[in-house]
Motif scaffolding. Structure first.
Motif, PDB file in Angstrom:
ATOM      1  N   TYR A 143       0.891  -1.039   0.117  1.00 45.70           N
ATOM      2  CA  TYR A 143      -0.087   0.072  -0.087  1.00 45.70           C
ATOM      3  C   TYR A 143       0.792   1.318   0.111  1.00 45.70           C
ATOM      4  O   TYR A 143       1.682   1.231   0.831  1.00 45.70           O
ATOM      5  CB  TYR A 143      -1.020  -0.240   1.216  1.00 45.70           C
ATOM      6  N   GLU A 144       0.539   2.289  -0.915  1.00 40.82           N
ATOM      7  CA  GLU A 144       1.479   3.614  -1.049  1.00 40.82           C
ATOM      8  C   GLU A 144       1.025   4.226   0.433  1.00 40.82           C
ATOM      9  O   GLU A 144       2.011   4.878   1.021  1.00 40.82           O
ATOM     10  CB  GLU A 144       0.801   4.206  -2.358  1.00 40.82           C
ATOM     11  N   TRP A 145      -0.182   4.052   0.854  1.00 47.27           N
ATOM     12  CA  TRP A 145      -0.508   5.069   2.154  1.00 47.27           C
ATOM     13  C   TRP A 145      -1.284   3.816   2.933  1.00 47.27           C
ATOM     14  O   TRP A 145      -2.064   3.118   2.151  1.00 47.27           O
ATOM     15  CB  TRP A 145      -1.419   6.109   1.719  1.00 47.27           C
ATOM     16  N   ALA A 156      10.362   7.883   3.671  1.00 46.92           N
ATOM     17  CA  ALA A 156      10.373   7.642   4.875  1.00 46.92           C
ATOM     18  C   ALA A 156      11.811   7.128   5.325  1.00 46.92           C
ATOM     19  O   ALA A 156      12.429   7.445   6.208  1.00 46.92           O
ATOM     20  CB  ALA A 156       9.350   6.521   5.341  1.00 46.92           C
ATOM     21  N   TYR A 157      12.325   6.193   4.436  1.00 44.30           N
ATOM     22  CA  TYR A 157      13.737   5.825   4.449  1.00 44.30           C
ATOM     23  C   TYR A 157      14.875   6.874   4.571  1.00 44.30           C
ATOM     24  O   TYR A 157      15.540   7.094   5.351  1.00 44.30           O
ATOM     25  CB  TYR A 157      14.134   4.843   3.462  1.00 44.30           C
ATOM     26  N   ALA A 212       5.795  16.222   0.353  1.00 43.64           N
ATOM     27  CA  ALA A 212       5.100  17.397   1.415  1.00 43.64           C
ATOM     28  C   ALA A 212       3.831  16.600   2.079  1.00 43.64           C
ATOM     29  O   ALA A 212       3.612  16.929   3.167  1.00 43.64           O
ATOM     30  CB  ALA A 212       4.665  18.489   0.510  1.00 43.64           C
ATOM     31  N   LYS A 213       3.129  15.852   1.213  1.00 46.22           N
ATOM     32  CA  LYS A 213       2.051  15.178   1.783  1.00 46.22           C
ATOM     33  C   LYS A 213       2.498  14.264   3.005  1.00 46.22           C
ATOM     34  O   LYS A 213       1.854  14.066   3.975  1.00 46.22           O
ATOM     35  CB  LYS A 213       1.328  14.512   0.538  1.00 46.22           C
ATOM     36  N   MET A 262       2.537  12.800   8.729  1.00 39.06           N
ATOM     37  CA  MET A 262       3.358  12.428   9.899  1.00 39.06           C
ATOM     38  C   MET A 262       3.280  13.307  11.150  1.00 39.06           C
ATOM     39  O   MET A 262       3.225  12.911  12.185  1.00 39.06           O
ATOM     40  CB  MET A 262       5.144  11.957   9.424  1.00 39.06           C
ATOM     41  N   GLU A 263       3.266  14.565  10.583  1.00 40.98           N
ATOM     42  CA  GLU A 263       3.325  15.587  11.679  1.00 40.98           C
ATOM     43  C   GLU A 263       1.875  15.793  12.388  1.00 40.98           C
ATOM     44  O   GLU A 263       1.917  16.230  13.714  1.00 40.98           O
ATOM     45  CB  GLU A 263       3.419  16.961  11.141  1.00 40.98           C
TER      46      GLU A 263
END
Length: 389
Positions: free
Chosen positions: A244-246, A326-327, A356-357, A362-363
Motif C-alpha cells: 500500500y502506498e498509504w 520515509a527511509y 510534502a503530503k 506524519m506531523e
C-alpha cells in the motif's frame, strides 16, 4: 488416518457457510440492524445519522441487491461490485502481477504478508476475480468474530476460523491440528484455494516475516511416509505480497506499538472491527498485489520453507515513493531502488508533492509514536536491502 481420508465433519465449527446455507444467512444478515448501520455509513455517510429511515431504506436496498443470490458464488458476485467501488474510491490504482503464470486447474495455498485485516484477503480475491480465477477460502482469527453480522459477512465470503482463544497447550494443539487438516482438505481434496497470513496479526512495523511455526502447522497433516518437501509441494504454496502506498491505519498501528512497548496496551473488545472499517474506507493510493511462483524446491524443514516464502514476499514487494521518502527521513540517503509498477527508477526530486503530503501526514501523528509510523513505511526498504546483500 491418511490425509486423503480426512472426515469433513471434523471442520463443522470452523468452516465457511455452504451454498445451501447462503440464502438463510443472507436474510438474517439483511435483518440485522448493525448490518444496516454499517452499510449506511459506507454508502451514504452524510445521512447515516438518520438511523430510522436510512436503516429501512438500506434493508430494502440490500434485499434488492441480493435478491438473486442463492449460493456463495451469487453472494460474491454482488460483493465484487462493492469491492470494485472500494478500490475506485480509496486507491489511485490497483495493479496485479504473477497471476497470469499460475495454473487454473489446481488449487493453491497463498501465504501472504499481512498489513490490513480485511483488505489483504479482499484484494487478493478481487485480483483473482478480475483474472478469471476461482476465489479462495480465507483464514481469519476468531478475535474478529465478536459480532454476528461480521461473522456472517466473513463466512459468506468463504472465511474459515483460526482458533486463537485456546486456553491450554492441549487445546492449542487440537486447534492447530484441525486447522492443518482443513487447509490440506481444502487445497488437495476440495481443490479450493486458501489464503492465510504469514504470521498471526498485522505487520504493524512494516517488517514482513513468516513465522516458521506456520510452516510447521501446515505439515501437521503429513503422514510418516511423505517427506516434508513432497508434502509442501502437494499444497502448491504461493507467496503473495500486497503493498500500500498509504496505510489508512498507520497512526493507529504506531500507537499500538508504542503502548505495547510501554506495557500499557489493552485491546478493546471490538477494536479489530474498527480497524477493518478504517482499512476499507481509508485512502491507500497505489496498491499492488504480487503473486509469486509456486514453491517446488526441496525444502526439508519449516525454517527453510519460511525463508523461501520471505524471499519471495520481500523480493516481489512493490515499493512506493512513500517508502523511500520515509527511509530518507530516517537514514539520510535513499538507496537506488525502483518504485511503482511497472518499476521505474527512484528520483527524489520527482516526488516533491508526495514528500510534502507525507511530512504533513506524519506531523499529525502524536510525537510519542510518530517515529514508529515513519519507520513502518521505511522498513520495506530495509528488508529489500537486507535480501539484496
Amino acid at each position: 488416518m491418511r490425509a486423503s481420508e480426512l472426515d469433513p465433519a471434523q471442520f463443522e465449527d470452523i468452516r465457511p457457510y455452504r451454498d445451501d446455507e447462503a440464502r438463510a444467512v443472507l436474510d438474517r444478515l439483511i435483518a440485522d440492524p448493525e448490518m444496516s448501520h454499517a452499510v449506511a455509513h459506507f454508502l451514504v455517510p452524510k445521512l447515516a445519522k438518520l438511523e430510522g429511515p436510512i436503516a429501512w431504506l438500506v434493508r430494502q436496498f440490500l434485499r434488492f441487491e441480493f435478491r438473486k443470490a442463492k449460493n456463495i458464488r451469487g453472494v460474491q458476485e454482488v460483493v465484487a461490485k462493492y469491492m470494485d467501488m472500494v478500490v475506485r474510491r480509496t486507491t489511485s490504482e490497483f495493479t496485479i502481477s504473477g497471476l497470469d503464470t499460475l495454473p487454473r486447474n489446481r488449487a493453491c495455498l497463498f501465504v501472504s504478508n499481512h498489513r490490513d485485516i480485511a483488505m489483504d484477503p479482499a484484494l487478493s480475491i478481487v485480483a483473482m476475480f478480475k483474472e478469471g480465477h476461482e476465489t479462495s477460502r480465507i483464514a481469519i482469527g476468531d478475535n474478529l468474530l465478536t459480532k454476528q453480522f461480521a461473522t456472517d459477512i466473513m463466512k459468506l465470503n468463504k472465511s474459515f476460523v483460526v482458533k486463537r482463544k485456546a486456553s491450554n497447550r492441549r487445546e492449542k494443539l487440537q486447534a492447530a491440528t484441525q486447522l492443518s487438516n482443513y487447509i490440506y482438505h481444502s487445497v488437495v481434496n476440495d481443490n479450493e484455494h486458501v489464503w492465510i497470513a504469514q504470521r498471526s496479526g498485522r505487520a504493524k512495523d512494516g517488517l514482513d516475516r513468516t513465522n516458521p511455526a506456520l510452516a510447521a502447522m501446515f505439515a501437521m497433516t503429513k503422514d510418516k511416509e511423505t517427506s516434508f518437501a513432497d508434502f509442501w509441494r502437494k499444497l502448491h504454496i504461493v507467496p503473495l505480497s500486497i503493498s500500500y502506498e498509504w496505510d489508512p491505519c498507520d497512526a493507529q498501528k504506531a500507537k499500538q506499538l508504542y503502548f505495547e512497548e510501554h506495557k500499557e496496551y489493552r485491546k478493546g473488545k471490538h477494536e479489530d472491527l474498527g480497524a477493518i472499517a478504517k482499512g476499507i474506507t481509508g485512502y491507500k493510493g497505489h496498491v499492488h498485489a504480487a503473486f509469486g511462483a509456486p514453491i517446488e524446491a526441496d525444502f526439508a524443514d519449516a525454517t527453510s520453507l519460511a525463508e523461501e516464502i520471505d524471499r519471495q514476499v520481500i523480493g516481489n514487494y512493490v515499493l512506493h515513493p512513500t517508502n523511500l521518502i520515509a527511509y530518507q527521513m530516517i537514514y539520510g540517503d535513499a538507496p537506488a531502488l525502483s518504485v511503482g509498477y511497472p518499476a521505474r527508477p527512484w528520483h527524489p526530486d520527482e516526488h516533491a508533492e508526495t514528500r510534502a503530503k507525507f511530512v504533513a501526514r506524519m506531523e499529525k501523528i502524536d510525537e510519542r509514536w510518530r517515529d514508529k509510523a515513519i519507520q513502518a513505511y521505511a522498513n520495506p526498504v530495509v528488508s529489500k536491502l537486507a535480501y539484496d546483500e
